[in-house]
Write an enzyme that holds these catalytic residues in place. Sequence first.
Site, mmCIF file in Angstrom:
data_model
loop_
_atom_site.group_PDB
_atom_site.id
_atom_site.type_symbol
_atom_site.label_atom_id
_atom_site.label_comp_id
_atom_site.label_asym_id
_atom_site.label_seq_id
_atom_site.Cartn_x
_atom_site.Cartn_y
_atom_site.Cartn_z
ATOM 1 N N HIS A 22 4.121 5.040 -5.357
ATOM 2 C CA HIS A 22 3.551 5.590 -4.128
ATOM 3 C C HIS A 22 2.047 5.350 -4.180
ATOM 4 C CE1 HIS A 22 2.450 8.434 -1.017
ATOM 5 N NE2 HIS A 22 3.730 8.646 -0.747
ATOM 6 N N ARG B 112 -1.863 10.013 5.860
ATOM 7 C CA ARG B 112 -2.188 8.777 6.587
ATOM 8 C C ARG B 112 -1.494 8.759 7.947
ATOM 9 N NH1 ARG B 112 0.111 4.878 3.146
ATOM 10 N NH2 ARG B 112 0.803 6.584 1.828
#
Length: 656
Positions: free
Chosen positions: A250, A270
Amino acid sequence: MAQVERQQWDVVVVGAGGAGLRAAIEAREQGARTAVICKSLFGKAHTVMAEGGIAASMGNVNAGDNWQVHFRDTMRGGKFLNQWRMAELHAKEAPDRVWELETWGALFDRTKDGRISQRNFGGHEYPRLAHVGDRTGLELIRTLQQKIVSLQQEDFKEHGDYEARIKVFQECTVTRVLKDDEGRVSGVFCYERESGRFFVIEAPSVVLATGGIGKSFKVTSNSWEYTGDGHALALLAGAPLLNMEFVQFHPTGMVWPPSVKGILVTESVRGDGGVLRNSDGKRFMFDYIPDVFKEQYAQTEEEGDRWYEDPDHNRRPPELLPRDEVARAINSEVKAGRGSPHGGVFLDVSTRMPAEVVRRRLPSMYHQFKELADVDITAEPMEVGPTCHYVMGGVAVDSDTAAARGVPGLFAAGEVAGGMHGSNRLGGNSLSDLLVFGRRAGLHAAEYAAGADSSDAGRPVVVDSEVDAAAAEALRPFSAEGPEARTGDDAAAAGLPPENPYTLHQELQQTMNDLVGIIRREGEMEKALEKLGELRVRARRAGVEGHRQFNPGWHLSLDLRNMLLVSECIARAALERTESRGGHTREDHATMDRAWRRVNLICRLSDPTGGLAATDPQRGQIDLSREETEPVRPDLLALFEKEELVKYLAEEELSE
Ligand code: FAD
């Protein structure tokens, strides 16, 4: 013969995360008496840690969404190596599984007009993740547990016993899947963590739902339980693992302070507008949009920013590329000397949203950084870097039934199963995977168990010698110095002192992190395999003192077998695949090679009897073979433009 308590059930589900609980509910609803076993406390599984949401094309926020778009995104994210039938079933059934959760009491965040809210996530064309703030997994597990309690209440009314048809055994670890003389599953061997007591659950169907493998790597978002147990149990039972080279790093884990390194920073940061910058303050992701995604992502900051307000007329910012792309980009920036003070990059929401919106939309992240790093994310950027998060590889299963290949009675669902996500999983697609394939595994496991009862061969019987062997294997760490460790293939170990399981674990994690991590090289992986061979030999002398009552050193000694098996699969497959694709990046073979799209890599235990003692330490325990992927069904291929397919499919597939 070892004196071990035995119980009889129809279906045993190993694991109480989302996949396990959904499987158990289904099996019980089909009428099977169902036992659920979990290594930690009931309710504490990775699923509970899931933050961002459940991907399902309900089209609540953008009516353009539907299963076909979700299917396309999933295949693109997985670089077309997905078992396409799983991706199809997943995209079609995920919305129903979310609605069902709501009818069972899940309270999702809402849109202004009262529908289940859906948020943006990397690689998803439309806002698609049904969520509960950044605590979606908690709500999912709470809802499934509540459903189980309601089923138990029904059973109490009918049978006077809450556990008549569904029972949870918590803090119990399964160390072996047992088989009868015909090679059919006959049950599982387990130990109770608190007392050290052994017991056997006899059942014709076993569903593996044990989650991931992250604890084989040093920097990981995974917690202590994720030692690849289900992957190893399947291998030991004779089932193959598929495409184990694909491990997801990740892009955003915490990098500071050291004690929390690897803890996840959700992609929702995000999705909700967070931007990535390097030490020069540059929004560097615009430099890392690969050709295959050029048409779908904004080329300028202005367009990327406009997309948050007007997604129909602008392209999404490259911070929302699939995870493998973002993780590699961060890695490159840090390597080029443009990293943050603690070896990551900066992720900023403070300049993008008012403080109270950050606190409302990302409450866990706000508290996580405040409490663990003394950083106020409403006022300053976070420092983030890649962390080992998820394994795409797993048990090779039948797409429709979740049956493990080659072992009648064995099923696998959730993170432990391979194929669904291809070479890279999109965020949010795990929670939906758990629900879709957890249900399917429970359904087919119950049917299989009912069939076993009515078959000529009858219910499989647990063989005493298997129970004795499993008990001896589990007790071995208590006699690492004793005669048992110095016989047969271990004769060479005679006179050597026992090994500390914690030291072995640290060396294993460091090896996998440094030599089979986010960027891979041939020589390093060969070194990793050598080191794994050495660790495997030493792990046979992993020794512990004391007794069987809650003894974490003993538990770790047993988990080491699993981590070593899984790590060898990852290293061997990663060495074999001479291309870069999704969660597998080779510095020496830096591009994706269309010819490799036709290849699945299959790992099997070299010693098919399931014994580990007979294997040659130099040669390893795993046999690797290549297998051709099944051609994608034409009507599914027709969902893509020809120009796009050219980027992924091999010449002969295109001409076919
Ligand atoms: P898990 O939930 O991992 O549960 C595994 C179960 O198996 C546990 O009960 C464990 O105790 C048990 N078990 C393991 N070994 C044994 C054994 N030997 N014997 C008995 N029991 C055993 N995915 C998304 O889709 N959206 C997200 O927002 C998201 N956020 C995430 C955030 C974090 C921090 C993490 C770590 C993951 C996240 N993921 C997310 C991924 C997702 O949470 C996991 O892939 C998923 O929850 C795995 O579910 P599972 O049911 O397969 O297994």
